[in-house]
Scaffold this active site. Structure first.
Site, short mmCIF file in Angstrom:
data_model
loop_
_atom_site.label_atom_id
_atom_site.label_comp_id
_atom_site.label_asym_id
_atom_site.label_seq_id
_atom_site.Cartn_x
_atom_site.Cartn_y
_atom_site.Cartn_z
N SER A 44 5.40 132.39 63.12
CA SER A 44 6.12 133.55 63.62
C SER A 44 5.99 134.72 62.67
CB SER A 44 7.60 133.20 63.77
OG SER A 44 8.14 132.94 62.48
N LYS A 45 6.15 135.89 63.24
CA LYS A 45 5.91 137.08 62.43
C LYS A 45 6.99 137.31 61.38
CE LYS A 45 7.46 139.84 66.34
NZ LYS A 45 6.85 140.62 67.41
N ARG A 46 8.09 136.64 61.52
CA ARG A 46 9.13 136.80 60.50
C ARG A 46 8.76 136.05 59.24
NH1 ARG A 46 14.63 138.47 62.60
NH2 ARG A 46 14.68 138.64 60.34
#
Length: 478
Positions: free
Chosen positions: A254-256
């Site tokens: 995920s981009k987080r």
RNA sequence: GGCCCCAUAGUCUAGCGGUUAGGACGUCGGCCUCUCACGCCGAAAUCCCGGGUUCAAGUCCCGGUGGGGUCACCA
């Protein structure tokens, strides 16, 4: 029936080109080429609120960059087009109608509010959420007249309530699902557009897709798809559910927690052939002790038997090592060429020079002043902690930087004019004076306290690198 | 929580009934060298647990445990 292998990658143009898309595209591509088949690109833009043409273009560009070209697609056409689902609405409506007529689907008039209340109640009772079938029990004549009266409705799959559905997975064998546990999925939304489930089944059949190679997250909806194939009287393709790329904590990438945009990899100076090789290492083993191999070599040796199912953690460190292997193999001339195609192009110079021009007294001051435009990750020393505003602390500053990174993720068209209001509004939202906010942001993004105007700088550095640096800085502050 | 998938060092993986469990990243040590990088040599570190099956189990079966996915008018 034709036995030609036809596979597809079907990205949804709702954001940045995702590394997971390239990963799944790779396995589709390699399998197709190995079998002498076709690799098709289809754009799944049925979510009309979130799909953008800009995102679609970015995805096509990124897939070309990694070297995974397609045989049929929205840009080049093909015998089974159109390859953009938003242009196929009539096809889905017709097919949905077929299902209604055969009783495999039914109109549902339930309002959003009722569905929400239903789910809330189910959650409270610790029951599995799902549609309760209210409209399924509606008299068919009555339903028809409501539809004729243009009452707002969706179409749902009339999932059999007994028996089981078997899914053949080329990697996992037979997967069995109890029909009673499967929800009456919405097939056609009230805006007339299909959901993924309908569109994907109809298109895969019409486009003669022989093998569906997709991510593991789709396993649980596959029985619905199998039911749809049966309802249409079609033969289902063979399914291959690849493991999901993972963050360091094993959750779905995920981009987080990870740079996830292919743009980041390009901007940070990864070579496409190294990235592809690395993605090939995720879940696939070449044979022997080989880890470095070309796309062509992967095609040659590809075999589903060589695919493993544990979710591979995406390790930037190892990717960098592999990238170094490729980079050092190039001739000087080739490296120069790569640099020119990267950030030392005339185009990039034309963007950087105006920003530092008036700050230069001599030409030799150019390089130090554009340093942060040419880097991937920065070294901050004590600059970050020095940039913490008085009255604020490291933890709060870190949180602000992360939140800003998230905020910036929503910026669709990236330029100084769009960035400024976003950042200013953010500053207001969190209750920080712009004076307080801009310095830590500047340091996070450039590593230095003296730089060209912030928004112009962010514009040139690019969204993904900006977001990455904000996150990294936050990490360092914690 | 229901359903489903998965399980070899920190990470990516090889292994497909009998191996000192192999390779790679990373880590640590050394060599090379004007420095660094590269390269080379070496070290530490792994079969989730418990039952079976078998002469023999990392490998097969079952059960736990752990991790993950999914439960939207998003894909």
């Amino acid at each position: 029936m034709s036995t030609e292998v036809r596979v597809r990658i079907a990205p949804s143009p709702t954001g940045d080109p995702h590394v997971g898309t390239a990963y799944i595209a790779l396995f589709n591509y390699v399998f197709a080429k190995k079998q002498g088949g076709k690799f098709i690109l289809r754009i799944e833009d049925t979510d009309r609120a979130r799909s953008t043409l800009e995102s679609e273009e970015a995805i096509l560009r990124a897939l070309k960059w990694v070297g995974l070209g397609w045989d049929e697609g929205p840009d080049i056409g093909g015998a089974y087009g159109p390859y953009r689902q938003s242009e196929r609405s009539a096809i889905y409506q017709e097919h949905a109608q077929l299902l209604v007529e055969s009783g495999a689907a039914y109109p549902c008039f339930c309002a959003e509010a009722r569905l929400e209340a239903l789910r809330a109640a189910q959650r409270a009772e610790k029951k599995p959420p799902g549609y309760d079938g209210l409209c399924r029990r509606l008299d068919r004549g009555e339903a028809r007249s409501k539809v004729a009266a243009k009452e707002k409705h969706v179409l749902r799959l009339a999932m059999p309530k007994e028996g089981e559905t078997k899914v053949q997975d080329g990697l996992r064998g037979e997967l069995v699902f109890q029909n009673a546990t499967i929800d009456d999925q919405v097939l056609l939304k009230s805006d007339g557009f299909p959901t993924y489930h309908l569109a994907n089944v109809v298109d895969d059949h019409l486009m003669k897709i022989s093998h569906v190679v997709r991510a593991e997250e789709w396993i649980s909806s596959t029985p619905k798809h199998v039911q749809l194939y049966q309802a249409f009287g079609w033969q289902a393709p063979e399914f291959f559910h690849m493991p999901l790329l993972r963050n360091a904590d094993k959750s779905k990438i995920s981009k987080r927690k990870n740079p996830v945009s292919l743009d980041y990899y390009q901007d940070s100076g990864f070579l496409p052939e190294a990235l592809v090789n690395f993605l090939g290492l995720m879940g696939f083993s070449f044979g022997g002790d080989r880890e470095k191999f070309t796309l062509a070599e992967m095609i040659e040796t590809f075999d589903w038997q060589k695919v493993s199912l544990g979710g591979p953690v995406f390790d930037l460190e190892k990717l960098s090592w592999l990238n170094g292997l490729y980079l050092r193999e190039l001739s000087t001339a080739q490296v120069i060429e790569r640099l020119r195609n990267w950030r030392l192009s005339d185009e990039m110079l034309a963007r950087m020079v105006p920003l530092v021009h008036e700050r230069m007294r001599r030409l030799d001051e150019f390089i130090p002043q554009v340093d942060f435009f040419l880097r991937g990750d920065l070294a901050y020393g004590s600059a970050l902690t020095d940039a913490i505003p008085k009255e604020r602390d490291a933890a709060a500053t870190a949180k602000v930087l992360v939140d800003l990174a998230d905020e910036l993720d929503n910026v669709r068209s990236w330029n100084p004019q769009t960035l400024e209001p976003v950042v200013r509004a953010f500053s207001e939202k969190i209750g920080w004076k712009t004076k307080e906010l801009f310095m830590p942001v500047r340091i996070a993004i450039t590593g230095v306290s003296a730089s060209p105007p912030l928004f112009d700088t962010m514009n040139v550095i690019g969204k993904e690198l900006v977001r990455r640096r904000l996150r990294q800085s936050a990490q360092l502050l914690r």
